[in-house]
Design a protein around this motif. Sequence first.
Motif, PDB file in Angstrom:
ATOM      1  N   PHE A 124     -41.583  37.378   0.267  1.00  0.00           N
ATOM      2  CA  PHE A 124     -40.642  38.265  -0.416  1.00  0.00           C
ATOM      3  C   PHE A 124     -39.372  37.513  -0.786  1.00  0.00           C
ATOM      4  O   PHE A 124     -38.841  37.673  -1.899  1.00  0.00           O
ATOM      5  CB  PHE A 124     -40.332  39.488   0.455  1.00  0.00           C
ATOM      6  N   ALA A 125     -38.868  36.697   0.124  1.00  0.00           N
ATOM      7  CA  ALA A 125     -37.654  35.936  -0.158  1.00  0.00           C
ATOM      8  C   ALA A 125     -37.853  35.006  -1.347  1.00  0.00           C
ATOM      9  O   ALA A 125     -36.991  34.896  -2.231  1.00  0.00           O
ATOM     10  CB  ALA A 125     -37.235  35.153   1.087  1.00  0.00           C
ATOM     11  N   GLU A 126     -38.982  34.322  -1.385  1.00  0.00           N
ATOM     12  CA  GLU A 126     -39.258  33.384  -2.480  1.00  0.00           C
ATOM     13  C   GLU A 126     -39.327  34.116  -3.818  1.00  0.00           C
ATOM     14  O   GLU A 126     -38.771  33.658  -4.827  1.00  0.00           O
ATOM     15  CB  GLU A 126     -40.565  32.648  -2.206  1.00  0.00           C
ATOM     16  N   ALA A 127     -40.013  35.262  -3.845  1.00  0.00           N
ATOM     17  CA  ALA A 127     -40.163  36.005  -5.101  1.00  0.00           C
ATOM     18  C   ALA A 127     -38.832  36.584  -5.567  1.00  0.00           C
ATOM     19  O   ALA A 127     -38.501  36.545  -6.761  1.00  0.00           O
ATOM     20  CB  ALA A 127     -41.193  37.113  -4.924  1.00  0.00           C
ATOM     21  N   ILE A 128     -38.063  37.141  -4.639  1.00  0.00           N
ATOM     22  CA  ILE A 128     -36.750  37.689  -4.996  1.00  0.00           C
ATOM     23  C   ILE A 128     -35.855  36.585  -5.540  1.00  0.00           C
ATOM     24  O   ILE A 128     -35.184  36.744  -6.569  1.00  0.00           O
ATOM     25  CB  ILE A 128     -36.103  38.377  -3.776  1.00  0.00           C
ATOM     26  N   ALA A 129     -35.846  35.445  -4.863  1.00  0.00           N
ATOM     27  CA  ALA A 129     -35.012  34.323  -5.303  1.00  0.00           C
ATOM     28  C   ALA A 129     -35.390  33.874  -6.714  1.00  0.00           C
ATOM     29  O   ALA A 129     -34.521  33.563  -7.542  1.00  0.00           O
ATOM     30  CB  ALA A 129     -35.137  33.170  -4.317  1.00  0.00           C
ATOM     31  N   ALA A 130     -36.693  33.842  -7.000  1.00  0.00           N
ATOM     32  CA  ALA A 130     -37.147  33.411  -8.319  1.00  0.00           C
ATOM     33  C   ALA A 130     -36.690  34.376  -9.408  1.00  0.00           C
ATOM     34  O   ALA A 130     -36.255  33.953 -10.492  1.00  0.00           O
ATOM     35  CB  ALA A 130     -38.667  33.286  -8.327  1.00  0.00           C
ATOM     36  N   LEU A 131     -36.753  35.674  -9.125  1.00  0.00           N
ATOM     37  CA  LEU A 131     -36.341  36.664 -10.120  1.00  0.00           C
ATOM     38  C   LEU A 131     -34.826  36.680 -10.300  1.00  0.00           C
ATOM     39  O   LEU A 131     -34.322  36.925 -11.404  1.00  0.00           O
ATOM     40  CB  LEU A 131     -36.844  38.050  -9.718  1.00  0.00           C
ATOM     41  N   LEU A 132     -34.082  36.409  -9.231  1.00  0.00           N
ATOM     42  CA  LEU A 132     -32.631  36.338  -9.352  1.00  0.00           C
ATOM     43  C   LEU A 132     -32.207  35.094 -10.139  1.00  0.00           C
ATOM     44  O   LEU A 132     -31.248  35.133 -10.922  1.00  0.00           O
ATOM     45  CB  LEU A 132     -31.986  36.306  -7.962  1.00  0.00           C
ATOM     46  N   ALA A 133     -32.930  34.006  -9.953  1.00  0.00           N
ATOM     47  CA  ALA A 133     -32.581  32.753 -10.633  1.00  0.00           C
ATOM     48  C   ALA A 133     -32.936  32.792 -12.113  1.00  0.00           C
ATOM     49  O   ALA A 133     -32.248  32.184 -12.938  1.00  0.00           O
ATOM     50  CB  ALA A 133     -33.294  31.588  -9.954  1.00  0.00           C
ATOM     51  N   ASP A 134     -34.011  33.528 -12.453  1.00  0.00           N
ATOM     52  CA  ASP A 134     -34.471  33.570 -13.848  1.00  0.00           C
ATOM     53  C   ASP A 134     -34.893  35.002 -14.185  1.00  0.00           C
ATOM     54  O   ASP A 134     -36.075  35.309 -14.258  1.00  0.00           O
ATOM     55  CB  ASP A 134     -35.646  32.608 -14.034  1.00  0.00           C
ATOM     56  N   PRO A 135     -33.930  35.893 -14.402  1.00  0.00           N
ATOM     57  CA  PRO A 135     -34.255  37.303 -14.652  1.00  0.00           C
ATOM     58  C   PRO A 135     -35.049  37.466 -15.939  1.00  0.00           C
ATOM     59  O   PRO A 135     -34.709  36.863 -16.971  1.00  0.00           O
ATOM     60  CB  PRO A 135     -32.879  37.973 -14.777  1.00  0.00           C
ATOM     61  N   PRO A 136     -36.100  38.271 -15.918  1.00  0.00           N
ATOM     62  CA  PRO A 136     -36.858  38.507 -17.149  1.00  0.00           C
ATOM     63  C   PRO A 136     -36.059  39.382 -18.106  1.00  0.00           C
ATOM     64  O   PRO A 136     -35.169  40.133 -17.684  1.00  0.00           O
ATOM     65  CB  PRO A 136     -38.111  39.235 -16.647  1.00  0.00           C
ATOM     66  N   PRO A 137     -36.343  39.316 -19.393  1.00  0.00           N
ATOM     67  CA  PRO A 137     -35.641  40.163 -20.360  1.00  0.00           C
ATOM     68  C   PRO A 137     -35.834  41.644 -20.023  1.00  0.00           C
ATOM     69  O   PRO A 137     -36.940  42.077 -19.695  1.00  0.00           O
ATOM     70  CB  PRO A 137     -36.306  39.813 -21.692  1.00  0.00           C
TER      71      PRO A 137
END
Length: 387
Positions: A339-352
């Motif tokens: 969960f931490a890895e996925a959240i971090a990825a979405l925070l770093a590169d938010p989708p449109p």
Amino acid sequence: MLRVLTLSTLFPDTTRPNFGGFVERQTLGLAALPDTAVTVVAPVGLPPWLMRRSGHRALAGLPRVEAWKGLTVHRPRFATLPGTGARWHAASLVRALMPVLDGLPAFDVIDASFFFPDGPAAVALGMRFAVPVSIKARGADIHHWGRVRREQVVAAGLAADGLLAVSESLRDDMIALGLPAATIAVHRTGIDRARFRPGDRARAQAALGIHGPAVLSLGALIPRKGHGIVVEAVARLPGVTLMIAGEGPERPALVAQAARLGVSDRVRLLGAVPHATLPDLLAAADVMALASSSEGLANAWVEALACGRPIVIPDAGGAREVVTSPAAGRIVPRTPAAFAEAIAALLADPPPTAAVTAAADPFSWERNAHELRAHLAGLVASRTPAG
């Protein structure tokens, strides 16, 4: 005119305004359709010693009949016996409902909107009043009650005229349980797109007194929802705030966990939140994360997407029917690290935002209502002699 009796032990009241809100919304949509009359019976289960708990006293004080958002809602009481595994809930429900239904205007079909104990009771009542019965499965009613009260659940499913499931995944689970595939249709949830839409993040965060990256977890504070997994995940993400909207018996454990991990200042337990305010919470968040061990197809998933917030969820229930693109979020193992890895990825590169909201397009209350009416009308037609 299609006359529907909606039966659901999962329905909101003044003491539990968020309890079964998706059933309420589905029923309101059905009742709004032309040539459709809906009467709601929302039974309230109470133990014989109800006066020992204030919650029971509040439920006991509910009106027996009331106008609820334009619907006529009957709230008969039925006896529940704690510690019995709900063995006699359905029989008790039938006894309580028989005189109530005798006093109602004629109806053409019973729409049971939760599988247990509503389903078995609906089948017995359908036989008594000679009308077809539909039973809808939503998740826990199959995953939990299908195990605890399997014999009753399967018998009701076999006897019902039609069955509904909120996702393809749940339909597969119902078939594996022994329910007939030919009678199970998928009936997905809806979303109010006028209410659940992208909001002003800065304004929403200012109203809540937070700033910076934020995660929202939605759901009752019970073990199945896995809020503790999200707490530990956020503890691994410095500077990220976690908001948890919901109430339940896990609150003390979550408070203690946040303190133990040293993140009490970053974890906010918001308590039960009115459904109408959820769009504001979603606007304040960057990601919605929910670590449920089981679901049917959670409304919270779709509501988050409609608000432009990607979701991080396990591969539970209809997850793969909702997260259909990278913009919609991530399906990950049910562990804090994942969960931490996925959240971090979405925070770093938010989708449109537009790509996120597009993932919610298949879910509509209008479509939900029309599909439900067609399903129920079909059951009635199948009982009507030709010619």
